[in-house]
Write a protein that holds these residues in place. Structure first.
Motif: not given
Length: 320
Positions: A116-121, A301-303, A244-248, A231-236
Motif C-alpha cells: 500500500l506504500c510501495n515501501s521496500a526496506l 522508493v515509496m509513494f 525525497a526526489w520524485t521518480l519523474e 505532487v500526486p499522492p501515489l507518485m513514487r
C-alpha cells in the motif's frame, strides 16, 4: 475482480474504530501503556488478522541460473552484502507475505515490502534487547504496514523501522542497503547469485492482488494530509533520510547528484502494483542510490503520501 474484492475488504476493515482495549484479547503480551502513538485512530485493521499475512521465516534459495518462473522485468529486492553471495527476494512472493526473516553474511535481516506504500526496506534484526523476528500484525498506520516482533510483541512501523507500541517503543532498527530492480538486471549482474525459492503456501504467485492501485487518485485506508506542491499522492518518490526526489524528475534526468548522494534511474523494471500479472506492469524503472565513494546507501522508493505522512517536515528535492 480479485483485486476489487481484496481492497473492498481492506476498506471495510479500516472503518473499524481503533481501540487498544479490544486489541488486548488478540495481543495479551503487548504493553499498550508504552506507545509513541498520540492518536490511536491512526491505527486501523487492514483486514487480515495477526499472521493472516504469513511472514516467511526459513526461506529457501536457488541459484539464479536455475530460476525460470520469474519474468524478466519483474521486481526483486536485492541484497549484496560484503562476504556473502548476492540474494534476490522476488516481489511476486513479498506482495503476499510482506516480511522475510533471513540471515545474510552472518547478519540477521528482515526484508520487508508494504504494497500500500510501495515501501521496500531491509533491516538488521539485532537490537540492544536481542535479535528479533518479525510478523505482520494485520494493522496499518497511515496505510503502512505495522510489523510486530515475536519476542516482546511490540509493534513497529515498517516505513520508519521504529517501534511505536510496546516495551521496545522508540527503538529503531538499523537499515541496510537494499534496492528494487528487475530480475533481468539482478541475474545479469549476479549470474552466480541466489534467488529466494517459491514458498510452500497456496498463493497466486505472480499475480497482483492490488491491480491498478498505483494509478488510483487516492491511497486506500489513508485520510491524512496530502503531499505539498501538487505532487500526486501515489507518485513514487526516492527517500534518502528525510529527503525525497520524485521518480519523474529522476526519470527525466537519468542521474542526479546532490545533498551528498548520487541517484541513478534506468528503465526495465515493471510496477508490481499495476497490471493483474506483475510481469506485465508498466515500466517504472530502477533506482540505485550511492554516496560519493560509490557505496550503496539505504533508501526507499515509496509513494509520496507515505513520505509526507511520516516525514511531514521532510525536504522535497525539486529541480531548480
Amino acid at each position: 475482480m480479485l483485486a476489487r474484492v481484496f481492497l473492498f475488504a481492506f476498506l471495510l476493515a479500516g472503518a473499524v474504530q481503533a481501540d487498544p482495549a479490544k486489541w488486548r484479547v488478540e495481543w495479551p503480551e503487548t504493553n499498550f501503556a508504552q506507545s509513541a502513538v498520540a492518536d490511536w485512530s491512526e491505527i486501523r485493521s487492514g483486514g487480515p488478522p495477526r499472521d493472516g499475512i504469513p511472514a516467511i521465516d526459513a526461506p529457501r534459495f536457488l541459484p539464479a541460473s536455475a530460476e525460470n518462473r520469474i519474468g524478466e522485468r519483474e521486481p526483486v529486492i536485492t541484497i549484496e552484502l560484503k562476504g556473502g553471495r548476492p540474494r534476490a527476494y522476488p516481489i511476486r512472493y513479498l506482495i503476499w507475505h510482506e516480511i522475510v526473516n533471513d540471515e545474510v553474511s552472518g547478519i540477521p535481516v528482515a526484508v520487508t515490502f508494504c504494497p500500500l506504500c510501495n515501501s521496500a526496506l531491509v533491516f538488521d534484526r539485532r537490537t540492544p534487547k536481542g535479535t528479533l523476528s518479525f510478523g505482520v500484525s494485520g494493522k496499518l498506520r497511515h496505510s503502512d504496514m505495522v510489523m510486530f516482533d515475536r519476542q516482546t510483541e511490540s509493534w513497529w512501523q515498517q516505513a520508519t523501522a521504529t517501534a511505536i507500541v510496546g516495551d521496545l517503543t522508540g527503538t529503531t532498527l538499523v537499515a541496510l542497503p537494499g534496492w528494487m530492480e528487475s530480475w533481468a538486471d539482478y541475474r545479469g549482474r549476479n549470474p552466480d547469485g541466489l534467488v529466494m525459492d517459491e514458498p510452500d503456501f497456496n498463493r497466486a504467485y505472480g499475480r497482483n492482488p492490488y491491480r491498478g492501485y498505483d494509478s488510483a487518485r487516492q491511497p486506500f485506508l489513508y485520510d491524512g494530509a496530502l503531499p505539498p506542491n501538487g505532487v500526486p499522492p501515489l507518485m513514487r518518490v526516492v527517500r534518502v533520510g528525510n529527503r525525497a526526489w520524485t521518480l519523474e524528475r529522476l526519470r527525466e534526468a537519468g542521474t542526479v547528484t546532490e545533498a551528498g548522494v548520487t541517484i541513478n534511474w534506468q528503465p526495465g523494471q515493471a510496477s508490481a502494483l499495476d497490471a493483474g500479472r506483475i510481469a506485465r506492469g508498466r515500466d517504472v524503472g530502477s533506482i540505485r542510490v550511492q554516496d560519493g565513494q560509490g557505496r550503496d546507501l539505504p533508501h526507499d522508493v515509496m509513494f509520496a503520501f507515505a513520505f509526507h505522512a511520516f516525514w511531514p517536515d521532510g525536504v522535497w528535492m525539486h529541480s531548480e
